[in-house]
Design a protein around this motif. Structure first.
Motif, PDB file in Angstrom:
ATOM      1  N   ALA A   1       2.858   1.788 -13.711  1.00 20.61           N
ATOM      2  CA  ALA A   1       2.418   2.205 -15.051  1.00 20.61           C
ATOM      3  C   ALA A   1       2.457   3.729 -15.163  1.00 20.61           C
ATOM      4  O   ALA A   1       2.886   4.283 -16.179  1.00 20.61           O
TER       5      ALA A   1
ATOM      6  N   ILE B   1     -10.748   1.500  -7.629  1.00 20.57           N
ATOM      7  CA  ILE B   1     -10.731   0.642  -8.813  1.00 20.57           C
ATOM      8  C   ILE B   1     -10.381  -0.796  -8.427  1.00 20.57           C
ATOM      9  O   ILE B   1      -9.216  -1.193  -8.432  1.00 20.57           O
ATOM     10  N   PRO B   2     -11.397  -1.602  -8.093  1.00 20.00           N
ATOM     11  CA  PRO B   2     -11.138  -2.992  -7.738  1.00 20.00           C
ATOM     12  C   PRO B   2     -10.518  -3.717  -8.926  1.00 20.00           C
ATOM     13  O   PRO B   2     -10.913  -3.486 -10.065  1.00 20.00           O
ATOM     14  N   GLY B   3      -9.548  -4.567  -8.640  1.00 21.23           N
ATOM     15  CA  GLY B   3      -8.954  -5.371  -9.713  1.00 21.23           C
ATOM     16  C   GLY B   3      -7.714  -4.758 -10.339  1.00 21.23           C
ATOM     17  O   GLY B   3      -6.986  -5.431 -11.044  1.00 21.23           O
ATOM     18  N   VAL B   4      -7.468  -3.463 -10.079  1.00 21.50           N
ATOM     19  CA  VAL B   4      -6.209  -2.868 -10.545  1.00 21.50           C
ATOM     20  C   VAL B   4      -5.325  -2.719  -9.311  1.00 21.50           C
ATOM     21  O   VAL B   4      -5.693  -2.009  -8.382  1.00 21.50           O
TER      22      VAL B   4
ATOM     23  N   LEU C   1      -6.419  -0.695  -6.094  1.00 21.79           N
ATOM     24  CA  LEU C   1      -6.298   0.756  -6.009  1.00 21.79           C
ATOM     25  C   LEU C   1      -7.461   1.412  -5.252  1.00 21.79           C
ATOM     26  O   LEU C   1      -8.603   1.406  -5.727  1.00 21.79           O
ATOM     27  N   ASN C   2      -7.166   1.914  -4.073  1.00 22.29           N
ATOM     28  CA  ASN C   2      -8.126   2.615  -3.209  1.00 22.29           C
ATOM     29  C   ASN C   2      -9.318   1.767  -2.766  1.00 22.29           C
ATOM     30  O   ASN C   2     -10.207   2.256  -2.073  1.00 22.29           O
TER      31      ASN C   2
ATOM     32  N   GLN D   1       0.870  -1.975  -9.432  1.00 17.46           N
ATOM     33  CA  GLN D   1       0.897  -2.014 -10.899  1.00 17.46           C
ATOM     34  C   GLN D   1       0.545  -0.654 -11.472  1.00 17.46           C
ATOM     35  O   GLN D   1       1.154  -0.174 -12.424  1.00 17.46           O
ATOM     36  N   PHE D   2      -0.486  -0.071 -10.884  1.00 20.97           N
ATOM     37  CA  PHE D   2      -0.949   1.230 -11.332  1.00 20.97           C
ATOM     38  C   PHE D   2       0.152   2.284 -11.186  1.00 20.97           C
ATOM     39  O   PHE D   2       0.453   3.040 -12.105  1.00 20.97           O
TER      40      PHE D   2
END
Ligand SMILES: Nc1ncnc2c1ncn2[C@@H]1O[C@H](COP(=O)(O)OP(=O)(O)OP(=O)(O)O)[C@@H](O)[C@H]1O
Ligand SMILES: [Mg+2]
Lengths: 253, 422
Positions: free
Chosen positions: A101, A90-93, A142-143, A97-98
């Protein structure tokens, strides 16, 4: 903890799972093995609540609740965790932060306070060290662009942070080098306890050398065709699945 | 156009401005010419390519009398450490501006009070003589003499950002024409942030921003509108970029009203550079219209246009981008990209990048994508305990992320993400 009865699942009207029965009690470690395309990941995704899989028959009960009624996030709140065979990029997350959350969402559902940033970072660092994960990865998307092994370590990290009651690991060992395999096993073993259970999907005996299962099941063509103790893995490693499939065919006649 | 289209009243009202005697010859002939243009073109219709996807129905429901001078209680939040300028209904509000202590060489004032008024008029008139405005632009330019000028003299660097607040405040339905002229002299550099802010009245703002970036100057211009359904905002940016100069624009629009941010950028001399990074986010019945024309008029010029659209509810987004390469503009490089995310079945995107090339040694690329939220990503986030709404918001923000990443100034980015966009 988990009771699956006569589970039939289809995708786009194609029957994939054809009557699965499986009971996992607290503290147990189960392994599922089986040929490619036999329905292992389908089972794991149905348990986690992915849309698009239709349960045509059967029941799934988790911690006394009808699991099929719950949204994926509510399943996580109830203590279920799936380490994906193919973790999503997930580019941009941002990873950090993930994770925060996710941790707070699960805490909130349990009626706990949000974790402070300081405590959170301390915890992440500690868990990352446990799975020998490069600290920089936490600040990336993320990844996104993670290597296969980095993704699997990241899945393990998420599991360690969320401390689920039942963790389903879908080929978390595939594509790992020996060091990475040991790191992942170390992570899993650190969580093992009397009231926590694991369902490990794997193709290889070597993971089971690091994390000893109580039961092994063979899933083929959408059914569990054989269950046994850990010695079954060695037999499979030596002989493959052919003899079992043959046995099953003979029975049917 | 039907007889009960109240925009006809708006047109008549604007044309009446041309009848008013002026005390300057340049203005008389300029407005006479505009009046001819308005008469000749009339209101745009959807047969007109540039307005094909734009519904003017909401504008046609009101008469749009000109907004009066208004006092405001306080400015909305500003970019930290910025020089603040307040335009209320197009009129400079000095009480809420902090322009007394501008650095030497930086001037902000109405056109008629500007020390270089004559040269500026000359430049602007020449531009609009060669680039004849059509209906809305011409209607707005009737008030050219009331333009606010932001000028940065040659060899002057304005360190702190200039934050222009474009406030639309009226007690009743009204229109405003907050025209702006931005001039950067040779080797000058500045960052200008301009944000719209409207109160709850029906408001139509029709704005022309004329920008000249002279030789080797550097302008970063962040233009944003976050508006509700009662606000209608039609803005044209006319940009001239000279040799070795750089123009970096950010076009950030969102809301449930009509926002049309048009960019006409002329790379007039060799080695001129322009980039426009755009983000448009539609809600409700919002219409977010993005007409873009990049003119490569000289060799070795370069342009990058990158827009992302996020459309929810029954909003409509339009990306109408064109790169035009003139004969002899060799060795140019132009990129145009528009990626979109549709969040609802009723939302719509019309995206059309066009290349028009009359030179042979060019490097041009363009592309568009339209997608929906990634179900696998949504499931992944939810499987970690994150609820649907939060997961969706995370993915939408992630999509917008690459545009915000082009804002290098962290104080501006903070203001945008924390104060303005929410
Ligand atoms: N969305 C889908 N549409 C159609 N068929 C599907 C879909 N998802 C899975 N299948 C099919 O269901 C079967 C089981 O797939 P699944 O991914 O569960 O296998 P698996 O046992 O995990 O295999 P592997 O060991 O290769 O990971 C396969 O034949 C696959 O092609
Ligand atoms: Mg699989």
């Amino acid at each position: 903890m988990l009771t699956i009865k006569d589970l039939h699942v289809s995708v786009d009207n194609k029957a994939i799972l054809k009557g699965i029965n499986l009971t996992i009690k607290a503290g147990e470690v189960h392994a599922i093995m089986g040929p490619n395309g036999s329905g292992k990941s389908t089972l794991s995704k149905v348990l986690a609540g992915r849309d698009g899989y239709t349960i045509t028959r059967g029941t799934i009960e988790f911690m006394g609740q009808d699991l099929t009624e719950l949204e994926p996030c509510d399943r996580a709140h109830a203590g279920l965790f799936l380490a994906f065979q193919y973790p999503v990029e997930i580019p941009g997350v941002s990873n950090v932060q993930f994770l925060k959350a996710a941790v707070n969402a699960v805490r909130k559902a349990k009626g706990e306070e949000e974790i402070s940033s300081v405590d959170f970072l301390k915890l992440v660092r500690e868990k990352m060290a446990l799975v020998d994960m490069d600290q920089d990865l936490i600040y990336r998307s993320l990844n996104d662009g993670f290597s296969g092994g980095e993704k699997k370590r990241n899945e393990t990290l998420q599991m360690l942070m969320l401390e689920p009651t039942l963790a389903i690991l879908d080929e978390t060992d595939s594509g790992l080098d020996i060091d990475a395999l040991q790191s992942v096993a170390k992570g899993v073993n650190s969580l093992r306890s009397q009231d926590r259970s694991f369902l490990m999907i794997t193709h290889y005996q070597r993971l089971l050398n690091h994390i000893e299962p109580d039961f092994i099941h063979v899933l083929a063509r959408g059914e569990i065709i054989k269950s046994g103790d850990k010695s079954l893995a060695q037999e499979l490693e030596a002989k493959g699945y052919g003899w079992l499939l043959q046995e099953q065919a003979d029975e049917c006649e | 156009m039907s007889a009960n289209n109240l925009l006809e009243h708006y047109k008549a009202q604007r044309l009446a401005l041309a009848q008013k005697p002026t005390n300057a010859d340049w203005l008389t002939s300029f407005t006479e010419n505009l009046a001819q243009r308005v008469e000749a073109y009339g209101l745009p219709t959807r047969q007109n390519e540039a307005w094909k996807y734009t519904r003017l129905d909401a504008l046609a429901k009101h008469e749009w009398p000109a907004a009066r001078k208004q006092a405001i209680a306080a400015l909305p939040s500003s970019v930290a450490e910025s020089h603040k300028v307040a335009l209320v209904n197009g009129m400079l509000d000095e009480a809420h501006s902090t322009i007394a202590d501008l650095p030497t060489g930086v001037t902000i004032c109405p056109l008629t009070q500007h020390p270089q008024c004559e040269t500026i008029k000359e430049k602007v008139i020449t531009h609009y003589t060669h680039n004849q405005p059509k209906f809305f632009k011409a209607c707005s330019l009737f008030e050219i003499e009331h333009s606010l000028v932001i000028s940065v003299d040659a060899n002057t660097v304005c360190e702190r950002p200039l934050h222009l607040h474009n406030l639309l405040h009226a007690d009743e339905t009204a229109s405003s024409h907050p025209n702006v002229i931005i001039l950067l002299g040779e080797n000058a550099a500045a960052t200008v942030v301009e944000s719209f802010h409207a109160n709850e009245q029906q408001h139509f703002t029709n704005q022309v921003v004329t920008i000249a970036v002279e030789k080797n100057a550097d302008l970063t211009y962040i233009k944003c509108a976050n508006i509700a359904s009662q606000t209608h905002c039609v803005t044209s940016h006319e940009v001239m970029v000279a040799r070795d100069a750089r123009f970096n624009a950010h076009s950030l629009t969102q809301g449930a009203g009509l926002v049309r941010f048009e960019w006409n950028v002329a790379l007039n001399e060799p080695n001129a550079f322009a980039s426009i990074n755009g983000l448009f986010r539609g809600l409700g019945k919002g219409q977010l219209d993005n007409p873009i024309l990049i003119k490569h008029k000289a060799a070795n010029t370069q342009s990058v246009v990158n827009y992302r659209g996020i459309l929810d509810d029954s909003s409509i987004g339009v990306f109408n981008g064109k790169v035009k390469v003139y004969p002899d503009a060799q060795n140019i490089c132009a990129q145009m990209q528009n990626n979109n995310l549709l969040l609802s079945e009723r939302a719509e995107i019309d995206t059309k990048p066009v290349l028009e090339i009359y030179a042979d040694d060019v490097k041009c690329s363009h592309g568009t994508t339209v997608g929906e939220l990634d179900e696998d990503a949504l499931f992944f986030l939810m499987s970690r305990g994150i609820d649907y709404d939060t997961a969706r918001a995370m993915l939408v923000d992630a999509f917008a992320h690459s545009i915000y990443d082009t804002l290098f100034d962290s104080t501006i980015r903070q203001w945008l993400e924390n104060d303005y966009a929410n």
